[in-house]
Design a protein around this motif. Structure first.
Motif, PDB file in Angstrom:
ATOM      1  N   ASN A  76      22.955 -15.346  33.968  1.00 28.66           N
ATOM      2  CA  ASN A  76      23.591 -16.255  34.915  1.00 28.66           C
ATOM      3  C   ASN A  76      24.736 -15.590  35.665  1.00 28.66           C
ATOM      4  OD1 ASN A  76      22.635 -19.176  35.058  1.00 28.66           O
ATOM      5  ND2 ASN A  76      22.472 -18.690  32.886  1.00 28.66           N
ATOM      6  N   GLY A  77      24.869 -14.268  35.460  1.00 29.24           N
ATOM      7  CA  GLY A  77      25.815 -13.538  36.287  1.00 29.24           C
ATOM      8  C   GLY A  77      27.219 -13.374  35.725  1.00 29.24           C
ATOM      9  N   TYR A  78      27.448 -13.700  34.437  1.00 30.85           N
ATOM     10  CA  TYR A  78      28.773 -13.475  33.867  1.00 30.85           C
ATOM     11  C   TYR A  78      29.022 -11.976  33.738  1.00 30.85           C
ATOM     12  CZ  TYR A  78      32.531 -13.182  30.430  1.00 30.85           C
ATOM     13  OH  TYR A  78      33.686 -12.862  29.775  1.00 30.85           O
ATOM     14  N   ARG A  79      30.165 -11.491  34.284  1.00 28.10           N
ATOM     15  CA  ARG A  79      30.402 -10.049  34.335  1.00 28.10           C
ATOM     16  C   ARG A  79      31.528  -9.597  33.429  1.00 28.10           C
ATOM     17  NH1 ARG A  79      28.725  -7.911  39.389  1.00 28.10           N
ATOM     18  NH2 ARG A  79      29.370  -5.932  38.495  1.00 28.10           N
ATOM     19  N   GLY A  80      32.185 -10.533  32.720  1.00 32.83           N
ATOM     20  CA  GLY A  80      33.311 -10.148  31.866  1.00 32.83           C
ATOM     21  C   GLY A  80      32.851  -9.339  30.670  1.00 32.83           C
ATOM     22  N   ARG A  81      33.827  -8.882  29.888  1.00 37.88           N
ATOM     23  CA  ARG A  81      33.502  -8.093  28.704  1.00 37.88           C
ATOM     24  C   ARG A  81      32.998  -8.999  27.587  1.00 37.88           C
ATOM     25  NH1 ARG A  81      32.308  -3.632  30.183  1.00 37.88           N
ATOM     26  NH2 ARG A  81      33.729  -2.774  31.718  1.00 37.88           N
ATOM     27  N   ILE A  82      32.030  -8.498  26.818  1.00 43.82           N
ATOM     28  CA  ILE A  82      31.525  -9.269  25.689  1.00 43.82           C
ATOM     29  C   ILE A  82      31.537  -8.408  24.428  1.00 43.82           C
ATOM     30  CG2 ILE A  82      29.571 -10.523  24.714  1.00 43.82           C
ATOM     31  CD1 ILE A  82      28.670 -11.246  27.480  1.00 43.82           C
ATOM     32  N   VAL A  83      32.156  -8.923  23.366  1.00 43.83           N
ATOM     33  CA  VAL A  83      32.106  -8.280  22.056  1.00 43.83           C
ATOM     34  C   VAL A  83      31.358  -9.219  21.115  1.00 43.83           C
ATOM     35  CG1 VAL A  83      33.433  -7.365  20.129  1.00 43.83           C
ATOM     36  CG2 VAL A  83      34.328  -7.153  22.459  1.00 43.83           C
ATOM     37  N   THR A  84      30.277  -8.730  20.482  1.00 48.69           N
ATOM     38  CA  THR A  84      29.575  -9.569  19.516  1.00 48.69           C
ATOM     39  C   THR A  84      30.022  -9.176  18.111  1.00 48.69           C
ATOM     40  OG1 THR A  84      27.715  -8.067  19.780  1.00 48.69           O
ATOM     41  CG2 THR A  84      27.521 -10.205  20.821  1.00 48.69           C
ATOM     42  N   LEU A  85      30.111 -10.170  17.230  1.00 49.49           N
ATOM     43  CA  LEU A  85      30.497  -9.961  15.834  1.00 49.49           C
ATOM     44  C   LEU A  85      29.326 -10.381  14.972  1.00 49.49           C
ATOM     45  CD1 LEU A  85      33.858 -11.918  16.119  1.00 49.49           C
ATOM     46  CD2 LEU A  85      33.555  -9.460  16.373  1.00 49.49           C
ATOM     47  N   SER A  86      28.977  -9.528  13.999  1.00 48.40           N
ATOM     48  CA  SER A  86      27.803  -9.863  13.200  1.00 48.40           C
ATOM     49  C   SER A  86      27.970  -9.393  11.772  1.00 48.40           C
ATOM     50  CB  SER A  86      26.577  -9.190  13.815  1.00 48.40           C
ATOM     51  OG  SER A  86      25.517  -9.201  12.902  1.00 48.40           O
ATOM     52  N   ALA A  87      27.267 -10.072  10.860  1.00 47.49           N
ATOM     53  CA  ALA A  87      27.298  -9.661   9.458  1.00 47.49           C
ATOM     54  C   ALA A  87      26.267  -8.569   9.194  1.00 47.49           C
ATOM     55  CB  ALA A  87      27.027 -10.861   8.568  1.00 47.49           C
ATOM     56  N   THR A  88      25.433  -8.274  10.189  1.00 48.05           N
ATOM     57  CA  THR A  88      24.368  -7.288  10.002  1.00 48.05           C
ATOM     58  C   THR A  88      24.814  -5.944  10.548  1.00 48.05           C
ATOM     59  OG1 THR A  88      22.911  -9.111  10.521  1.00 48.05           O
ATOM     60  CG2 THR A  88      21.890  -6.942  10.280  1.00 48.05           C
ATOM     61  N   SER A  89      24.724  -4.909   9.692  1.00 52.76           N
ATOM     62  CA  SER A  89      25.263  -3.625  10.148  1.00 52.76           C
ATOM     63  C   SER A  89      24.180  -2.610  10.504  1.00 52.76           C
ATOM     64  CB  SER A  89      26.178  -3.043   9.070  1.00 52.76           C
ATOM     65  OG  SER A  89      25.417  -2.804   7.910  1.00 52.76           O
ATOM     66  N   THR A  90      22.932  -3.051  10.672  1.00 55.19           N
ATOM     67  CA  THR A  90      21.887  -2.082  11.019  1.00 55.19           C
ATOM     68  C   THR A  90      21.979  -1.689  12.489  1.00 55.19           C
ATOM     69  OG1 THR A  90      20.319  -3.799  11.641  1.00 55.19           O
ATOM     70  CG2 THR A  90      20.292  -3.089   9.349  1.00 55.19           C
ATOM     71  N   GLY A  91      21.509  -0.469  12.765  1.00 57.02           N
ATOM     72  CA  GLY A  91      21.499   0.004  14.141  1.00 57.02           C
ATOM     73  C   GLY A  91      20.626  -0.874  15.016  1.00 57.02           C
ATOM     74  N   GLU A  92      19.563  -1.378  14.402  1.00 54.66           N
ATOM     75  CA  GLU A  92      18.643  -2.221  15.154  1.00 54.66           C
ATOM     76  C   GLU A  92      19.334  -3.497  15.643  1.00 54.66           C
ATOM     77  OE1 GLU A  92      14.170  -3.720  14.111  1.00 54.66           O
ATOM     78  OE2 GLU A  92      15.099  -2.173  12.884  1.00 54.66           O
ATOM     79  N   ALA A  93      20.098  -4.110  14.729  1.00 48.62           N
ATOM     80  CA  ALA A  93      20.801  -5.350  15.094  1.00 48.62           C
ATOM     81  C   ALA A  93      21.809  -5.062  16.198  1.00 48.62           C
ATOM     82  CB  ALA A  93      21.505  -5.932  13.872  1.00 48.62           C
ATOM     83  N   ARG A  94      22.449  -3.894  16.087  1.00 44.44           N
ATOM     84  CA  ARG A  94      23.432  -3.512  17.080  1.00 44.44           C
ATOM     85  C   ARG A  94      22.752  -3.333  18.444  1.00 44.44           C
ATOM     86  NH1 ARG A  94      25.155   1.135  19.019  1.00 44.44           N
ATOM     87  NH2 ARG A  94      27.327   1.244  19.644  1.00 44.44           N
TER      88      ARG A  94
ATOM     89  N   ARG B 296      17.919 -16.044  42.411  1.00 40.85           N
ATOM     90  CA  ARG B 296      18.154 -16.249  43.836  1.00 40.85           C
ATOM     91  C   ARG B 296      16.963 -16.934  44.485  1.00 40.85           C
ATOM     92  NH1 ARG B 296      19.437 -10.510  44.490  1.00 40.85           N
ATOM     93  NH2 ARG B 296      21.266 -10.263  43.181  1.00 40.85           N
ATOM     94  N   GLU B 297      15.787 -16.813  43.840  1.00 36.34           N
ATOM     95  CA  GLU B 297      14.591 -17.375  44.462  1.00 36.34           C
ATOM     96  C   GLU B 297      14.169 -18.718  43.894  1.00 36.34           C
ATOM     97  OE1 GLU B 297      11.726 -14.164  44.356  1.00 36.34           O
ATOM     98  OE2 GLU B 297      13.461 -12.904  44.861  1.00 36.34           O
ATOM     99  N   LEU B 298      14.389 -18.930  42.619  1.00 33.90           N
ATOM    100  CA  LEU B 298      14.026 -20.229  42.043  1.00 33.90           C
ATOM    101  C   LEU B 298      14.869 -20.477  40.800  1.00 33.90           C
ATOM    102  CD1 LEU B 298      10.470 -20.151  40.343  1.00 33.90           C
ATOM    103  CD2 LEU B 298      12.010 -18.206  40.457  1.00 33.90           C
ATOM    104  N   PRO B 299      14.943 -21.755  40.393  1.00 34.39           N
ATOM    105  CA  PRO B 299      15.734 -22.035  39.192  1.00 34.39           C
ATOM    106  C   PRO B 299      15.074 -21.388  37.973  1.00 34.39           C
ATOM    107  CG  PRO B 299      15.125 -24.072  40.339  1.00 34.39           C
ATOM    108  CD  PRO B 299      14.384 -22.968  40.992  1.00 34.39           C
TER     109      PRO B 299
END
Ligand SMILES: Nc1nc2c(ncn2[C@@H]2O[C@H](COP(=O)(O)OP(=O)(O)OP(=O)(O)O)[C@@H](O)[C@H]2O)c(=O)[nH]1
Ligand SMILES: [Mg+2]
Lengths: 514, 164
Positions: free
Chosen positions: A461-479, B136-139
């Motif tokens: 939806n276009g949010y451009r701010g910074r995002i930090v996720t916190l998780s109990a899973t420490s595998t590389g895959e989850a990361r 931009r083109e559809l919901p």
């Protein structure tokens, strides 16, 4: 046209078809008013009980379609769960709707279609799994290679260290012995002290480098702060001028700056480490002439130039000198050979560039160009101890566990942020869309919509701010999954507070959208 | 009550039947039972400040392209909910292709895209950037028939468009 059949066959065929198709003919006037019914009404759900509803469903089927022409809608499943072929037969002024049972046909067709579809879906899963296996194999291969390399490095390290530490120590003890002796006149004493200082400085650099080396490539959190170039230049002067003078070298330190409107932030410890390493090499490998250090501060960037008139590095060794334990370039040199490899690593960590310009026998010049890690607006009345982010930095904390949310909130308030809290992912998405925060800290494992799903939705939806996720899973895959969903940083619980603060600093220092 | 025909369109296995089951009956089944022909359901939708309307939902058997029987089912539709499976990039391309084909016969149809299986976001091939562009083109809605996330919103968007 089918030829006339013998009456017995004709009647048999008719019975069979009727038995299979359970035809039901409903006759309507132009306004969908039921006029007549022929056939098996109960079978198609048009018995008295729910006839009204069944008729409405039938009518709904023809929304948007003309009623004055023939129509055929095959395989229609209505709410009675059975499938029928539905025909509309125009008969002005009204029309008929004919239903023929298609359930048996549908069962057959479904069995076939199901096999085909499932085969395609399984094929997709399979190729994904193969791709994943390939990745795992490559990763294992990479790890094996790096383990081998680490082992080789460790052996080289031990071999060189025993030499590298012993040489300056031997020399320090030698001069101390000399100072303690009876015949120490002032000139000799001065010379001895100089030598002790030189060797001690060298040991100090060596120890710093070992620490840095041990820290490894990962786990390197930059620490942006206000850098005083003047203080740095003074320290450098104090540290190296005596060493240079001992060797009768000219030593020059210069600072150049433009007064920009922003105060760039650098990692002071790392900048210092770079300068100290390069200078300690320069002084060591220069027998006569000049060693110079120049710090130029222009357009928010820091340029460090360390030049000497020493033995130089021949072109074929240009690359090699940056590898740990390789020092073939500087003939007759001694030293663990960590210095330049560490300089390069630090410069890369800080996002800068390093250029080497050298001619054997004539000297060497290193030019380092560092971008600021971040910058502060308006130098007026700046408090160097101030936090390196904007004061009104807005953070949204999302965790379903109120204790964790409260802890994070308290920490962030302490760090000088403005903090909002949400208790689940849907609330978080709504809150971000309402007023986007500069930084989003979100738990991955939450009931309902997961943190990763929320992150994905926000990014899409276009949010451009910074995002930090916190998780109990420490595998590389989850990361990786979390980063792929759109997070910038991934932290595991239980939280390591230093790491948490470091990541928050990094997240808030780097310009949004970079 | 105004009644509108809404067709679910997308490749097989993307979750069209599951989305309808979630929307109409609030149920979900893990088991995949492919749709043959069409299953028709209906549901009344309440709209803020408007008369409620009735959606007659046609859950059409999944195909990558629009064949003659598929086009036949679409006649009379005023809304399309295109469905893709986020874990299969190809199903998104299929949904967009189907939409283009459907619009040739239904130039004024209201359309929205549901990218389904959001609960499996860790395994998605479709990226946020792609969807951000498509918006931009559809919901566009990320949905999960399993958890129900986004499902109501996707149908509500189409209902709102039909009501205007
Ligand atoms: N995890 C998860 N699985 C889902 C979701 N939606 C559907 N599925 C599963 O995906 C499979 C296919 O779902 P259907 O709803 O039958 O797909 P369809 O689009 O109707 O398929 P066709 O009728 O063959 O065109 C089933 O096993 C569902 O349980 C979802 O949101 N999350
Ligand atoms: Mg289906």
């Amino acid at each position: 046209m089918m030829p006339e059949l013998p009456p017995v066959a004709e009647s048999w065929l008719r019975d069979t078809l009727l038995r299979r198709a359970h035809p039901l003919l409903l006759s309507f006037d132009a306004g969908w008013c039921l006029r007549d019914v022929h056939g098996d009404a109960a079978f198609h759900g048009f018995d008295s009980g729910d006839a009204g509803r069944a008729l409405r469903e039938l009518q709904d089927l023809f929304i948007g379609l003309p009623l004055d022409g023939h129509q055929e809608l095959p395989f229609i499943e209505l709410s009675n769960g059975r499938s029928a072929h539905v025909h509309l037969i125009a008969d002005p002024p009204g029309f008929h709707v004919l239903l023929l049972d298609a359930e048996e046909e549908r069962v057959q067709q479904r069995a076939q279609q199901q096999l085909g579809n499932e085969a395609v879906l399984a094929g997709h899963e399979k190729s994904k799994a193969i791709g994943r296996l390939q990745e795992i194999r490559n990763e294992l291969e990479r790890q094996r290679a790096s383990l081998e390399e680490a082992n080789a490095l460790k052996n080289a390290l031990i071999a060189t260290l025993s030499h590298d530490f012993r040489t300056p120590l031997t020399s320090i003890f030698g001069y101390l012995h000399l100072l303690e002796g009876p015949a120490a006149d002032a000139a000799r004493a001065r010379q001895a002290l100089g030598a002790i200082r030189r060797n001690a400085t060298y040991l100090f650099t060596l120890a710093e480098n070992l620490l840095e080396y041990g820290r490894g490539e990962a786990g390197a959190l930059l620490n942006p702060g206000v850098l005083s170039v003047d203080a740095l230049a003074r320290d450098i002067d104090d540290m190296f001028r005596p060493l240079a003078e001992d060797k009768r070298l000219a030593f020059e330190v210069g600072v150049e700056r433009d007064d920009g409107s922003v105060v760039p932030l650098f990692d002071e410890v790392r900048v210092r480490q770079v300068a100290v390493n390069l200078l300690s090499n320069a002084v060591r490998y220069t027998a006569q002439g000049t060693v110079s250090a120049r710090f130029a501060w222009r357009g928010g960037r820091l340029r460090i130039e360390i030049a000497d008139t020493g033995i130089g590095i021949s072109p074929e060794f240009r690359e090699r000198v940056f590898k740990p334990f390789n020092r073939g370039g500087q003939a007759g040199s001694k030293g663990a050979g960590l210095g330049l490899s560490i300089v390069r690593r630090l410069v890369e960590q800080m996002g800068g560039t390093l250029a080497l310009d050298s001619a054997p026998g004539r000297g060497t010049r290193f030019t380092i160009d560092l971008p600021p890690l971040a910058s502060l607006p308006a130098p007026a009345g700046l408090d160097p101890a101030a936090t390196p982010w904007k004061k009104d930095f807005d953070v949204l904390v999302v965790d379903d566990d109120p204790d964790v949310a409260q802890l994070l909130e308290a920490l962030l308030l302490d760090l000088g942020f403005r903090v909002r809290v949400a208790g689940d992912a849907n609330a978080a998405v709504a809150e971000v869309m309402r007023r986007p925060p500069d930084l989003l800290l979100i738990d991955v494992e939450m009931p309902g919509l997961s943190g990763n799903a929320a992150v994905f939705r926000l990014r899409s939806n276009g949010y451009r701010g910074r995002i930090v996720t916190l998780s109990a899973t420490s595998t590389g895959e989850a990361r990786d999954a979390s980063l792929r969903a759109g997070a910038d940083y991934y932290l595991t619980k239980p939280l390591n507070l230093d790491q948490f603060v470091g990541v928050v600093q990094r997240a808030t220092a780097s310009p949004v959208g970079a | 009550m105004r009644t509108h025909k809404l067709c679910m369109l997308g490749d097989f296995g993307v979750g069209k039947t599951s989305l309808v089951a979630r929307f109409v009956r609030r149920t979900f089944s893990e088991k995949y039972l492919t749709t043959v022909g069409v299953k028709v359901d209906s549901k009344e939708v309440a709209l803020p400040d408007r008369e409620p309307l009735k959606l007659v939902v046609w859950d059409i058997a999944g195909r990558g392209t629009l064949d003659a029987p598929g086009a036949n089912y679409l006649r009379g539709a005023s809304a399309l909910l295109m469905v893709a499976d986020g874990t299969r990039e190809a199903s998104l391309a299929a949904a967009l292709e189907l939409l283009e084909q459907a619009r040739r016969d239904l130039p004024d149809v209201a359309a929205a895209l549901a990218v389904n299986k959001l609960d499996l976001v860790e395994r998605w091939e479709v990226t946020a950037a792609t969807l951000s562009d498509l918006r931009r083109e559809l919901p566009v809605f990320e949905t999960s028939a399993l958890s129900g996330d986004g499902v109501e919103a996707a149908f509500a968007e189409l209902a709102a468009r039909l009501a205007t």
